[in-house]
Design an enzyme around this catalytic site. Structure first.
Site, PDB file in Angstrom:
ATOM      1  N   GLY A 114      38.340  31.321  27.902  1.00 31.44           N
ATOM      2  CA  GLY A 114      37.923  32.470  27.088  1.00 31.44           C
ATOM      3  C   GLY A 114      36.910  33.349  27.801  1.00 31.44           C
ATOM      4  N   PHE A 115      36.067  32.724  28.602  1.00 33.09           N
ATOM      5  CA  PHE A 115      34.988  33.474  29.243  1.00 33.09           C
ATOM      6  C   PHE A 115      34.721  32.953  30.646  1.00 33.09           C
ATOM      7  CE2 PHE A 115      34.477  33.437  24.683  1.00 33.09           C
ATOM      8  CZ  PHE A 115      34.328  34.784  24.397  1.00 33.09           C
ATOM      9  N   GLY A 117      35.705  32.441  39.749  1.00 32.08           N
ATOM     10  CA  GLY A 117      35.374  33.810  39.370  1.00 32.08           C
ATOM     11  C   GLY A 117      33.987  34.187  39.808  1.00 32.08           C
ATOM     12  N   ASP A 175      40.126  25.305  37.201  1.00 27.31           N
ATOM     13  CA  ASP A 175      39.724  26.652  36.780  1.00 27.31           C
ATOM     14  C   ASP A 175      38.584  26.554  35.775  1.00 27.31           C
ATOM     15  OD1 ASP A 175      39.599  29.319  35.985  1.00 27.31           O
ATOM     16  OD2 ASP A 175      41.569  29.326  35.011  1.00 27.31           O
ATOM     17  N   ASP A 231      43.510  36.520  34.574  1.00 21.12           N
ATOM     18  CA  ASP A 231      43.380  35.867  33.271  1.00 21.12           C
ATOM     19  C   ASP A 231      43.777  36.805  32.151  1.00 21.12           C
ATOM     20  OD1 ASP A 231      42.245  33.222  33.799  1.00 21.12           O
ATOM     21  OD2 ASP A 231      40.581  34.349  34.679  1.00 21.12           O
ATOM     22  N   HIS A 236      43.789  35.383  40.981  1.00 26.07           N
ATOM     23  CA  HIS A 236      44.019  34.776  39.667  1.00 26.07           C
ATOM     24  C   HIS A 236      43.729  35.828  38.593  1.00 26.07           C
ATOM     25  CE1 HIS A 236      44.166  31.265  36.929  1.00 26.07           C
ATOM     26  NE2 HIS A 236      43.160  31.844  36.271  1.00 26.07           N
ATOM     27  N   SER A 261      39.055  34.772  40.696  1.00 26.28           N
ATOM     28  CA  SER A 261      39.489  35.229  39.379  1.00 26.28           C
ATOM     29  C   SER A 261      38.931  36.618  39.091  1.00 26.28           C
ATOM     30  CB  SER A 261      39.028  34.246  38.297  1.00 26.28           C
ATOM     31  OG  SER A 261      39.238  34.839  37.041  1.00 26.28           O
ATOM     32  N   GLY A 266      31.971  32.414  33.858  1.00 31.27           N
ATOM     33  CA  GLY A 266      30.554  32.076  33.983  1.00 31.27           C
ATOM     34  C   GLY A 266      30.084  30.881  33.172  1.00 31.27           C
ATOM     35  N   MET A 323      42.086  22.664  33.237  1.00 30.60           N
ATOM     36  CA  MET A 323      40.967  23.558  32.878  1.00 30.60           C
ATOM     37  C   MET A 323      39.669  22.753  32.896  1.00 30.60           C
ATOM     38  SD  MET A 323      42.087  26.641  32.487  1.00 30.60           S
ATOM     39  CE  MET A 323      40.501  27.313  31.978  1.00 30.60           C
ATOM     40  N   HIS A 329      47.539  33.791  34.539  1.00 28.34           N
ATOM     41  CA  HIS A 329      47.196  32.715  33.605  1.00 28.34           C
ATOM     42  C   HIS A 329      47.211  33.275  32.177  1.00 28.34           C
ATOM     43  CE1 HIS A 329      43.741  29.745  32.291  1.00 28.34           C
ATOM     44  NE2 HIS A 329      44.862  29.544  31.635  1.00 28.34           N
ATOM     45  N   GLY A 351      34.037  27.303  36.084  1.00 25.57           N
ATOM     46  CA  GLY A 351      32.797  26.747  36.622  1.00 25.57           C
ATOM     47  C   GLY A 351      32.924  26.232  38.046  1.00 25.57           C
ATOM     48  N   MET A 400      46.531  33.010  28.560  1.00 24.79           N
ATOM     49  CA  MET A 400      45.843  32.320  27.462  1.00 24.79           C
ATOM     50  C   MET A 400      46.238  33.064  26.197  1.00 24.79           C
ATOM     51  SD  MET A 400      42.334  31.871  29.519  1.00 24.79           S
ATOM     52  CE  MET A 400      42.933  32.998  30.753  1.00 24.79           C
ATOM     53  N   MET A 427      44.071  37.288  28.248  1.00 20.54           N
ATOM     54  CA  MET A 427      43.566  36.727  26.985  1.00 20.54           C
ATOM     55  C   MET A 427      43.966  37.624  25.829  1.00 20.54           C
ATOM     56  SD  MET A 427      39.782  35.800  28.275  1.00 20.54           S
ATOM     57  CE  MET A 427      39.514  34.664  29.626  1.00 20.54           C
TER      58      MET A 427
HETATM   59  C1  DX5 Z   1      38.352  30.995  31.923  1.00 21.43           C
HETATM   60  C2  DX5 Z   1      39.318  31.602  32.882  1.00 21.43           C
HETATM   61  C3  DX5 Z   1      38.846  31.487  34.284  1.00 21.43           C
HETATM   62  C4  DX5 Z   1      37.583  32.242  34.576  1.00 21.43           C
HETATM   63  C5  DX5 Z   1      36.782  31.407  35.525  1.00 21.43           C
HETATM   64  O1  DX5 Z   1      38.749  31.276  30.636  1.00 21.43           O
HETATM   65  O2  DX5 Z   1      40.579  30.996  32.783  1.00 21.43           O
HETATM   66  O3  DX5 Z   1      39.866  31.825  35.215  1.00 21.43           O
HETATM   67  O4  DX5 Z   1      37.787  33.503  35.149  1.00 21.43           O
HETATM   68  O5  DX5 Z   1      35.563  32.010  35.749  1.00 21.43           O
HETATM   69  P1  DX5 Z   1      34.322  31.238  36.395  1.00 21.43           P
HETATM   70  O6  DX5 Z   1      34.730  30.830  37.776  1.00 21.43           O
HETATM   71  O7  DX5 Z   1      33.252  32.272  36.380  1.00 21.43           O
HETATM   72  O8  DX5 Z   1      34.031  30.057  35.518  1.00 21.43           O
HETATM   73 ZN    ZN Z   2      42.152  31.309  34.481  1.00 19.28          ZN
END
Ligand code: DX5
Ligand code: ZN
Length: 222
Positions: free
Chosen positions: A140-141, A195, A173, A33, A31, A6, A143, A135, A64, A175, A66, A35
């Site tokens: 949103g974030f 990610g 997707d 993201d 991937h 990601s 890490g 999910m 993706h 963690g 969001m 937002m």
């Molecule tokens: C979360 C995103 C993910 C994110 C995953 O809102 O949709 O794609 O980048 O990041 P990690 O792998 O760091 O949790």
């Molecule tokens: Zn994503």
């Protein structure tokens, strides 16, 4: 098994080089993201960046969304070079039309389900989609820690696919690291977005290879 780094976890100062780094590391997909600061409390990047990055790699671009109003964005992401566009099941009544629109743009279509949302929100659409995204964090974030309670939803996605003779991919997707990717593979996932666990590694190729070996080894076979 597909591994999709990601870009949200990449160095934002050098997106082009980071996209190429993922390709050199033998990623299957990239991937991306998107937002909108409304569907999720964060803003990432838009179609112009996807268009610029399209020229940098030959990877499959997994976009993706969001976003609260994907209907106003689908065309520009399709034109920018998305290969697949994922929308969210939380959009309720709009989902069928959005799926139809993405298909009519000639793109693959994914449907995402947030942690608090029941899988029944995706169920009516299963025969229409190429990918179901479970999910494993609240979006949103990057890490954030993996939410273990989402694993039964991956199992449900697997059971439905088997019972109904469908072929959608099962993506996870949020963690996703070596350990949680393994757990998700056991539950039935075949597509892994990761990610921070990949982009923060100086040796991304090595990390990807290790993750791929783990999910292949622990893939669900029943
Ligand atoms: C979360 C995103 C993910 C994110 C995953 O809102 O949709 O794609 O980048 O990041 P990690 O792998 O760091 O949790
Ligand atoms: Zn994503």
């Amino acid at each position: 098994m597909i591994i999709a780094p990601s870009l949200l976890a990449a160095n934002f100062g050098k997106f082009a080089a980071e996209a190429r780094r993922a390709e050199r590391a033998s990623a299957d997909w990239l991937h991306l993201d998107i937002m909108d600061g409304n569907f999720v409390p964060n803003i990432s990047f838009g179609a112009d960046l996807v268009k610029t990055l399209r020229l940098q790699t030959r990877l499959f671009y997994d976009v993706h969304l969001m976003c609260s109003h994907p209907e106003i964005l689908l065309e520009s992401f399709a034109k920018a070079g998305a290969d697949q566009i994922i929308i969210h099941a939380e959009l309720g009544d709009q989902v069928s039309q959005l799926i139809w629109k993405i298909k009519s743009l000639g793109k693959k279509v994914g449907l995402a389900v947030n942690p608090p949302t029941a899988m029944t929100a995706a169920e009516p659409h299963l025969s229409q989609i190429d990918l179901l995204l479970v999910m494993t964090v609240n979006p949103g974030f990057g890490g954030q820690p993996f939410i273990t309670e989402c694993l039964p939803k991956v199992q449900q996605a697997w059971t439905w696919r088997k019972e109904r003779g469908l072929a959608y991919r099962i993506e996870v997707d949020g963690g996703i690291n070596f350990e949680t990717a393994t757990e998700c593979a056991r539950a039935g996932a075949d597509t892994f977005v990761s990610g921070s666990a990949l982009f923060t590694k100086p040796n991304m190729k090595g990390a990807l290879k290790k993750m791929r070996a783990l999910v292949e080894k622990h893939r669900r076979r029943d």
